[in-house]
Design a protein around this motif. Structure first.
Motif, short mmCIF file in Angstrom:
data_model
loop_
_atom_site.label_atom_id
_atom_site.label_comp_id
_atom_site.label_asym_id
_atom_site.label_seq_id
_atom_site.Cartn_x
_atom_site.Cartn_y
_atom_site.Cartn_z
N ALA A 29 71.82 21.43 22.21
CA ALA A 29 71.79 22.23 23.44
C ALA A 29 71.68 23.72 23.19
O ALA A 29 71.38 24.48 24.12
N THR A 30 71.90 24.20 21.96
CA THR A 30 72.02 25.64 21.74
C THR A 30 70.85 26.27 21.01
O THR A 30 70.80 27.49 20.88
N ASP A 31 69.90 25.48 20.55
CA ASP A 31 68.75 26.05 19.83
C ASP A 31 67.61 26.31 20.79
O ASP A 31 67.40 25.56 21.75
N TYR A 32 66.84 27.38 20.54
CA TYR A 32 65.64 27.63 21.32
C TYR A 32 64.54 26.70 20.81
O TYR A 32 64.16 26.76 19.64
N ILE A 33 64.08 25.81 21.68
CA ILE A 33 63.10 24.80 21.32
C ILE A 33 61.88 24.96 22.22
O ILE A 33 61.97 24.75 23.43
N ASN A 34 60.77 25.37 21.64
CA ASN A 34 59.54 25.56 22.40
C ASN A 34 59.78 26.48 23.61
O ASN A 34 59.42 26.15 24.74
N SER A 35 60.38 27.63 23.34
CA SER A 35 60.71 28.64 24.37
C SER A 35 61.65 28.09 25.43
O SER A 35 61.63 28.53 26.59
N SER A 36 62.48 27.15 25.05
CA SER A 36 63.40 26.52 26.00
C SER A 36 64.76 26.32 25.33
O SER A 36 64.83 25.99 24.14
N ILE A 37 65.83 26.52 26.11
CA ILE A 37 67.18 26.26 25.60
C ILE A 37 67.94 25.50 26.67
O ILE A 37 67.91 25.86 27.85
N ASP A 38 68.61 24.44 26.28
CA ASP A 38 69.23 23.56 27.28
C ASP A 38 70.46 24.14 27.94
O ASP A 38 70.88 23.64 28.99
N LEU A 39 71.05 25.18 27.38
CA LEU A 39 72.11 25.89 28.10
C LEU A 39 71.54 26.49 29.38
O LEU A 39 72.24 26.60 30.39
N SER A 40 70.29 26.89 29.33
CA SER A 40 69.59 27.40 30.51
C SER A 40 69.10 26.25 31.39
O SER A 40 69.28 26.26 32.62
N ASN A 41 68.50 25.24 30.79
CA ASN A 41 67.95 24.13 31.56
C ASN A 41 69.01 23.39 32.36
O ASN A 41 68.75 22.94 33.48
N ALA A 42 70.20 23.26 31.79
CA ALA A 42 71.27 22.56 32.51
C ALA A 42 71.72 23.35 33.73
O ALA A 42 72.03 22.78 34.78
N LYS A 43 71.77 24.69 33.60
CA LYS A 43 72.21 25.51 34.73
C LYS A 43 71.18 25.52 35.86
O LYS A 43 71.54 25.72 37.03
N SER A 44 69.90 25.34 35.55
CA SER A 44 68.87 25.31 36.58
C SER A 44 68.43 23.88 36.90
O SER A 44 67.56 23.67 37.73
N MET A 45 69.03 22.91 36.25
CA MET A 45 68.67 21.50 36.37
C MET A 45 67.17 21.33 36.17
O MET A 45 66.44 20.80 37.00
N SER A 46 66.72 21.80 35.00
CA SER A 46 65.33 21.67 34.59
C SER A 46 65.24 20.64 33.45
O SER A 46 66.26 20.30 32.84
N PRO A 47 64.04 20.15 33.13
CA PRO A 47 63.92 19.20 32.03
C PRO A 47 64.46 19.77 30.73
O PRO A 47 64.20 20.93 30.40
N THR A 48 65.20 18.97 30.01
CA THR A 48 65.80 19.43 28.75
C THR A 48 64.90 19.08 27.58
O THR A 48 64.17 18.09 27.60
N LYS A 49 64.99 19.89 26.53
CA LYS A 49 64.21 19.66 25.31
C LYS A 49 65.08 19.15 24.16
O LYS A 49 64.58 18.53 23.23
N GLY A 50 66.37 19.44 24.21
CA GLY A 50 67.23 19.13 23.07
C GLY A 50 67.96 17.80 23.16
O GLY A 50 68.88 17.55 22.37
N PHE A 51 67.58 16.96 24.10
CA PHE A 51 68.21 15.64 24.27
C PHE A 51 67.11 14.60 24.36
O PHE A 51 66.23 14.67 25.21
N ILE A 52 67.17 13.62 23.47
CA ILE A 52 66.13 12.59 23.48
C ILE A 52 66.65 11.29 22.87
O ILE A 52 67.43 11.32 21.91
N ILE A 53 66.26 10.17 23.46
CA ILE A 53 66.62 8.85 22.96
C ILE A 53 65.41 8.29 22.22
O ILE A 53 64.33 8.13 22.81
N LEU A 54 65.59 7.99 20.93
CA LEU A 54 64.47 7.59 20.08
C LEU A 54 64.79 6.33 19.28
O LEU A 54 65.96 6.00 19.07
N PRO A 55 63.76 5.63 18.79
CA PRO A 55 63.99 4.55 17.82
C PRO A 55 64.63 5.12 16.55
O PRO A 55 64.45 6.30 16.22
#
Length: 469
Positions: A194-220
């Motif tokens: 949640a704390t790293d800038y990923i592709n000009s996005s940070i999930d601390l920001s995305n969570a506050k605006s309820m935007s799509p997150t980049k730092g959370f993913i379910i994978l094989p």
């Protein structure tokens, strides 16, 4: 009494459903729904079909604004719970049993109520940086809107999930300071960062605006060990990035199930789709008058655009970027944005002192330094401070010091929110290529909101006055 309240809640939800086009997304209705939801959960048996149905309806209404759960915020501030205990209690109240829903809810809620400590980005001494990264937090004492770095965020996240029997593995790279988490669930893994800038996005920001997150993913499981920053920036991972992108869709399903979004659509997506400013992202606007008209519309939009609650100057960069990146190519070429830094004490605390307190500035510095050093637990060198020296020399007694501290309750409360030595302010400038005196200059910070300046000289004067870097 209970019957009257129940009838009142039923009337409220019925009125909303009949007039959904009018009331949907209205903050006052969302807040009222949150209040009713709290009353319902606290005062009624939640096992009946009626109360469960009302709970679902109120939850839908209260989250229709797309930002914070307003009742949660007022509740956590009023009760002064730790952020972890608050989230743990919220998970239990929602009766979440699916591990994926629990993990996703904990991820979003923790990101909503914490800030990133940008101080770590300004520190050049490797020894100090390592000590900060390795400094633990107390999960039972960390309050809402505390400042944390990656390792501390992960400690809090791990603590929350441990209460539900879910283990989070800490991940990192050799000789790097950033850490993130990985959770193993049967034949899948969940990566959380949640704390790293990923592709000009940070999930601390995305969570506050309820935007799509980049730092959370379910994978094989075969993707175990992935670091998002590498996947998005390293050309060698292009194929991997293409492969994993489809797995982000699961987040949309989880967020819909949790009531964060409706119909699988995030607020930022609806905004970008509905506003014609953002329909020409790969085009050039031609003609001087057309360009100037478009830029003026962008300025008007940004001036009137509401920043999601409690987003700070570091996080708003990522939020604005989602908007600016969808503008026509030559329009966004006339917009610049950057994060400015100020010394916390010189800027924030001095302003607090002017607003609330009249006391000795040396004493305020002492308090700020004392709390900060105790928090990080690495400043063990002798302190050379007039106040502290006076205590050691017996010039001021412990009783006198106690009285002084009690008089400074407001300031101490602010300091104990773990004030970082650097404070982030977002600078946004919209240039008019045809009329220099028609440029727009904006600074944003949560404590005072937007500040608009009419010229570069006015902005520069403000920066010098407030020692903004």
């Amino acid at each position: 009494m209970e019957k009257n309240i129940l009838e009142e809640i039923i009337s409220f939800t019925t009125k909303y459903e009949r007039n959904i086009d009018i009331y949907e997304g209205t903050i006052n209705y969302a807040i009222k729904a949150g209040e009713y939801l709290r009353i319902l959960r606290d005062s009624f048996d939640m096992s009946s079909a009626l109360t469960r149905a009302l709970e679902d309806k109120l939850l839908l209404i209260s989250t229709s604004v797309g930002f914070h759960d307003f009742w949660d915020l007022s509740n956590i501030l009023a009760e002064e719970n730790s952020i972890t205990e608050f989230i743990i209690t919220s998970i239990k109240k929602r009766r979440l049993t699916d591990p994926k829903l629990i993990i996703r809810f904990a991820y979003i809620e923790l990101a909503k109520y914490l800030y990133y400590d940008i101080s770590i980005t300004k520190i050049t001494d490797e020894k100090t940086k390592k000590l900060i990264v390795n400094t633990p937090v107390d999960p039972k004492m960390t309050k809402v809107f505390s400042y944390v770095i990656c390792s501390q965020w992960l400690q809090l996240f791990k603590y929350i999930l441990s209460k539900f029997g879910i283990h989070v593995k800490e991940m990192n790279r050799a000789r790097e300071y950033h850490v993130w988490g990985e959770i193993e669930l049967n034949d899948e893994i969940i990566i959380v960062d949640a704390t790293d800038y990923i592709n000009s996005s940070i999930d601390l920001s995305n969570a506050k605006s309820m935007s799509p997150t980049k730092g959370f993913i379910i994978l094989p499981k075969r993707y175990s060990g992935l670091k998002f920053q590498e996947v998005y920036t390293n050309p060698n991972h292009r194929e991997t990035l293409k492969e994993i992108t489809k797995y982000y869709d699961a987040n949309r399903e989880l967020d819909t199930s949790l009531g964060y979004i409706k119909n699988g659509i995030y607020p930022i997506e609806a905004l970008l789709c509905e506003n014609d400013l953002f329909q020409n992202s790969n085009e050039f606007i031609n003609g001087e008058k057309e360009i100037e008209r478009y830029i003026n519309r962008v300025k008007e939009f940004l001036l009137n655009f509401s920043i999601p609650n409690n987003m700070d100057g570091y996080e708003v960069f990522a939020y604005y970027h989602m908007l600016i990146s969808k503008l026509p190519l030559n329009i966004r070429g006339n917009i610049s944005m950057k994060t400015l830094y100020v010394d916390t004490y010189e800027y924030k605390q001095t302003r607090l002192r002017k607003k609330y307190l009249r006391t000795d500035i040396e004493y305020l510095k002492y308090l700020q330094e004392l709390v900060y050093s105790r928090y990080y637990q690495y400043l063990n060198e002798p302190e050379f401070n007039e106040i502290l020296s006076s205590i050691k020399d017996g010039v001021i007694s412990n009783e006198e010091l106690t009285v002084k501290i009690l008089k400074q309750e407001l300031l101490i409360a602010e300091i104990n929110r773990r004030l970082n030595p650097y404070y982030a302010i977002n600078e946004l400038i919209v240039y008019n290529p045809f009329a220099e005196d028609n440029d727009m200059y904006q600074l944003y910070e949560p404590s005072s909101g937007k500040s608009i300046f009419t010229s570069s000289s006015e902005l520069l004067a403000y920066k010098k006055l407030n020692k903004i870097l």
